[in-house]
Scaffold this motif. Sequence first.
Motif, PDB file in Angstrom:
ATOM      1  N   THR A 156      98.708  37.031  63.809  1.00 18.94           N
ATOM      2  CA  THR A 156      99.039  38.181  62.963  1.00 18.94           C
ATOM      3  C   THR A 156      97.805  39.069  62.795  1.00 18.94           C
ATOM      4  OG1 THR A 156     100.418  36.644  61.705  1.00 18.94           O
ATOM      5  CG2 THR A 156     100.186  38.867  60.829  1.00 18.94           C
ATOM      6  N   ALA A 157      96.682  38.406  62.527  1.00 23.76           N
ATOM      7  CA  ALA A 157      95.436  39.147  62.325  1.00 23.76           C
ATOM      8  C   ALA A 157      95.106  39.998  63.541  1.00 23.76           C
ATOM      9  CB  ALA A 157      94.303  38.157  62.042  1.00 23.76           C
ATOM     10  N   ARG A 158      95.252  39.396  64.718  1.00 22.56           N
ATOM     11  CA  ARG A 158      94.925  40.139  65.935  1.00 22.56           C
ATOM     12  C   ARG A 158      95.884  41.303  66.135  1.00 22.56           C
ATOM     13  NH1 ARG A 158      94.922  37.213  71.752  1.00 22.56           N
ATOM     14  NH2 ARG A 158      97.149  37.189  71.289  1.00 22.56           N
ATOM     15  N   ALA A 159      97.176  41.048  65.858  1.00 19.64           N
ATOM     16  CA  ALA A 159      98.163  42.119  66.037  1.00 19.64           C
ATOM     17  C   ALA A 159      97.827  43.315  65.146  1.00 19.64           C
ATOM     18  CB  ALA A 159      99.559  41.588  65.723  1.00 19.64           C
ATOM     19  N   ILE A 160      97.279  43.032  63.973  1.00 24.25           N
ATOM     20  CA  ILE A 160      97.039  44.119  63.014  1.00 24.25           C
ATOM     21  C   ILE A 160      95.646  44.733  63.157  1.00 24.25           C
ATOM     22  CG2 ILE A 160      96.939  44.624  60.521  1.00 24.25           C
ATOM     23  CD1 ILE A 160      99.454  43.236  60.318  1.00 24.25           C
ATOM     24  N   ASP A 316     103.284  42.260  57.202  1.00 24.67           N
ATOM     25  CA  ASP A 316     102.350  41.902  58.275  1.00 24.67           C
ATOM     26  C   ASP A 316     102.935  40.845  59.202  1.00 24.67           C
ATOM     27  OD1 ASP A 316     100.498  43.671  57.302  1.00 24.67           O
ATOM     28  OD2 ASP A 316      99.281  42.164  56.277  1.00 24.67           O
ATOM     29  N   SER A 317     103.686  39.899  58.620  1.00 21.44           N
ATOM     30  CA  SER A 317     104.137  38.773  59.440  1.00 21.44           C
ATOM     31  C   SER A 317     105.202  39.189  60.458  1.00 21.44           C
ATOM     32  CB  SER A 317     104.647  37.632  58.559  1.00 21.44           C
ATOM     33  OG  SER A 317     105.915  37.901  58.047  1.00 21.44           O
ATOM     34  N   PHE A 318     105.776  40.377  60.282  1.00 20.71           N
ATOM     35  CA  PHE A 318     106.755  40.857  61.269  1.00 20.71           C
ATOM     36  C   PHE A 318     106.066  41.396  62.529  1.00 20.71           C
ATOM     37  CE2 PHE A 318     109.175  40.848  57.364  1.00 20.71           C
ATOM     38  CZ  PHE A 318     110.375  40.305  57.775  1.00 20.71           C
ATOM     39  N   HIS A 319     104.748  41.518  62.463  1.00 22.00           N
ATOM     40  CA  HIS A 319     104.017  42.038  63.626  1.00 22.00           C
ATOM     41  C   HIS A 319     103.474  40.934  64.511  1.00 22.00           C
ATOM     42  CE1 HIS A 319     104.274  46.122  62.136  1.00 22.00           C
ATOM     43  NE2 HIS A 319     103.883  45.688  60.948  1.00 22.00           N
ATOM     44  N   ASN A 332     116.057  44.430  65.477  1.00 19.45           N
ATOM     45  CA  ASN A 332     114.631  44.227  65.251  1.00 19.45           C
ATOM     46  C   ASN A 332     114.241  44.481  63.805  1.00 19.45           C
ATOM     47  OD1 ASN A 332     112.918  43.109  66.989  1.00 19.45           O
ATOM     48  ND2 ASN A 332     112.217  45.004  67.953  1.00 19.45           N
ATOM     49  N   ASP A 333     115.222  44.404  62.920  1.00 21.17           N
ATOM     50  CA  ASP A 333     114.955  44.705  61.517  1.00 21.17           C
ATOM     51  C   ASP A 333     114.005  43.680  60.913  1.00 21.17           C
ATOM     52  OD1 ASP A 333     116.692  46.729  61.833  1.00 21.17           O
ATOM     53  OD2 ASP A 333     118.329  45.846  60.659  1.00 21.17           O
ATOM     54  N   GLU A 334     113.341  44.123  59.872  1.00 17.06           N
ATOM     55  CA  GLU A 334     112.438  43.217  59.168  1.00 17.06           C
ATOM     56  C   GLU A 334     113.227  42.460  58.098  1.00 17.06           C
ATOM     57  OE1 GLU A 334     108.987  45.442  57.933  1.00 17.06           O
ATOM     58  OE2 GLU A 334     108.384  45.780  60.012  1.00 17.06           O
ATOM     59  N   ASP A 335     114.192  41.669  58.541  1.00 18.97           N
ATOM     60  CA  ASP A 335     114.993  40.914  57.577  1.00 18.97           C
ATOM     61  C   ASP A 335     114.290  39.603  57.244  1.00 18.97           C
ATOM     62  OD1 ASP A 335     115.433  39.695  60.059  1.00 18.97           O
ATOM     63  OD2 ASP A 335     117.381  40.649  60.283  1.00 18.97           O
ATOM     64  N   ASN A 338     116.010  35.860  58.936  1.00 21.03           N
ATOM     65  CA  ASN A 338     115.974  35.341  60.309  1.00 21.03           C
ATOM     66  C   ASN A 338     114.527  35.003  60.632  1.00 21.03           C
ATOM     67  OD1 ASN A 338     118.762  35.603  60.957  1.00 21.03           O
ATOM     68  ND2 ASN A 338     118.463  37.823  61.156  1.00 21.03           N
ATOM     69  N   THR A 339     114.079  33.853  60.136  1.00 17.70           N
ATOM     70  CA  THR A 339     112.642  33.579  60.138  1.00 17.70           C
ATOM     71  C   THR A 339     112.091  33.340  61.545  1.00 17.70           C
ATOM     72  OG1 THR A 339     113.159  31.284  59.651  1.00 17.70           O
ATOM     73  CG2 THR A 339     112.567  32.679  57.797  1.00 17.70           C
ATOM     74  N   GLY A 340     112.967  33.064  62.503  1.00 19.35           N
ATOM     75  CA  GLY A 340     112.509  32.878  63.880  1.00 19.35           C
ATOM     76  C   GLY A 340     111.775  34.095  64.428  1.00 19.35           C
ATOM     77  N   LYS A 341     111.997  35.247  63.823  1.00 21.14           N
ATOM     78  CA  LYS A 341     111.267  36.443  64.250  1.00 21.14           C
ATOM     79  C   LYS A 341     109.782  36.332  63.920  1.00 21.14           C
ATOM     80  CE  LYS A 341     115.072  39.744  63.742  1.00 21.14           C
ATOM     81  NZ  LYS A 341     115.605  40.890  62.975  1.00 21.14           N
ATOM     82  N   ARG A 342     109.480  35.468  62.937  1.00 20.14           N
ATOM     83  CA  ARG A 342     108.111  35.431  62.424  1.00 20.14           C
ATOM     84  C   ARG A 342     107.417  34.083  62.625  1.00 20.14           C
ATOM     85  NH1 ARG A 342     108.302  36.135  56.832  1.00 20.14           N
ATOM     86  NH2 ARG A 342     110.483  35.526  56.798  1.00 20.14           N
ATOM     87  N   THR A 343     108.144  33.107  63.166  1.00 23.55           N
ATOM     88  CA  THR A 343     107.524  31.797  63.385  1.00 23.55           C
ATOM     89  C   THR A 343     107.353  31.530  64.870  1.00 23.55           C
ATOM     90  OG1 THR A 343     109.677  30.699  63.398  1.00 23.55           O
ATOM     91  CG2 THR A 343     108.490  30.750  61.303  1.00 23.55           C
ATOM     92  N   PHE A 344     106.362  30.704  65.177  1.00 23.29           N
ATOM     93  CA  PHE A 344     106.096  30.334  66.558  1.00 23.29           C
ATOM     94  C   PHE A 344     107.272  29.555  67.133  1.00 23.29           C
ATOM     95  CE2 PHE A 344     104.019  28.464  70.130  1.00 23.29           C
ATOM     96  CZ  PHE A 344     102.903  29.220  70.380  1.00 23.29           C
TER      97      PHE A 344
END
Length: 476
Positions: A156-160, A316-319, A332-335, A338-344
Amino acid sequence: MTDFNQLYDAERFRSQAHLLADTLADYLKNCTSGTEKAIQFETPDAMLANWQQDFDNPAPKAVNTLFEKILAQSIHIHSPRYMGHQVAVPAPVTVLAAALESLLNNSGAIHEMGMTISSLEKIITQWFAKKLGFPEESYGIITSGGTLASLTAMLTARAIKAPDAVWTTGNQTPLAIMVSEQAHYCIDRAARIMGLGTKGIIKVPVNDRFQMRTELLEDLLAAARSEGYHVFAIVGSACTTATGSYDNLSEIARFAQKNNIWMHTDGAHGGVAALSEKYKHLVQGIEHSDSVVVDFHKMLMVPSLSTGVFYRNPKDSFHTFAQQASYLFANNDEDWYNTGKRTFECTRPGTILRVYTLLYAYGATVFQDIVDTLYNLGKTFAVMIQRNPAFELALEPETNIVCFRYIGDKQEASALNALNQQIRQCILEDGRFYVVSTIIAEVFYLRVALMNPLTTEKELGELLDFVAAKAPLMRI
Ligand SMILES: *Cc1c(COP(=O)(O)O)cnc(C)c1O
């Protein structure tokens, strides 16, 4: 042909489960009454041969025979004489939740596959984030272990903060992170996985209490920049694994803000101090972190693996993973759900049920109480060591992690290292106690992490007595 009706038979399950419940209850009783050894040590080769034989000679026995064998051959974390590595001593009620969770086998990835999970994760991470001093709207994700959690936060840090869109272009600019030389190895590993290489991991020296020397940060940053490195993150340890030392998070935050660097706090073990009135001063400044990692499966009595990654700004975690998977996610919403969008992970266990069950059954004070109890116990043990002239404390503990050694009547340094190694081996082979070790500045120390709230001065005294009785007989 397997009879699947029998395999899934409810009554068969009922009777097996009752038997296992009795076996586990007996184990708990034997642990608390002190008759159960912490470990019945076997060498890896002996253990392997034993199980290979079991595997090669399948005799259809009742499954509880197998369960009893596994129990006998495992380390017994519920023994109050277990004082080894930092894993939770699971509260029995969380084990029931884990069984439920396993049978349901829901997944956290998308809302429909884990409707309970996504809601509880939001509620618990929001609750915890507030305890960390994060703003009202902050929340996080649950992932499998502190190691993966810190990698996630670093991504996340790198993405931002990286100058390039690394997700699409790959690493273009040489990137670096700053971290104490005493940090857990998972940070180094995360950085290497991300392609940072050795020079991309700026190891900040520590002081005599093993805390990051923050007065060096500006110079180290200037040196890295002059070599063309873009420092995108700094990691504070709360606390370190070997000695339980807390970095000065307020100073790290000041430095990070001034230089537009992501601040990540590795609170896998000690982030829980934020839950305690008595000990929250240790994590002063944690509220300025961009991300914080806390393991529920270390200090909080929850079975492995269950870790929270908390984001001060949840957007931030959506990035972290800018990826589409149309078969899973409709958009691609920031819902939040659907946590799989934000977890490894994709499929992901609902370990939050264990955390929630504990809170449900005992109230939120159970977490504050376990932190206070274990950290107090660390201080008690330190006093006992200091009062005993045959022992030496490595440093005054801030937590339930205590490093010490036997010095007897003060022999040579090299002899003491060999002697304490032998002591550790003797404790292991005896099996009543389980302690580990660490090397600090070339000195070998015995190390305990006091994880069991049922451990008392009695067991700690017995450990010192055991060592004091055995050590003079050892030949080095
Ligand atoms: C234990 C620990 C980790 C690793 O966490 P896992 O859950 O074992 O992957 C990372 N950092 C610190 C400070 C730890 O104590």
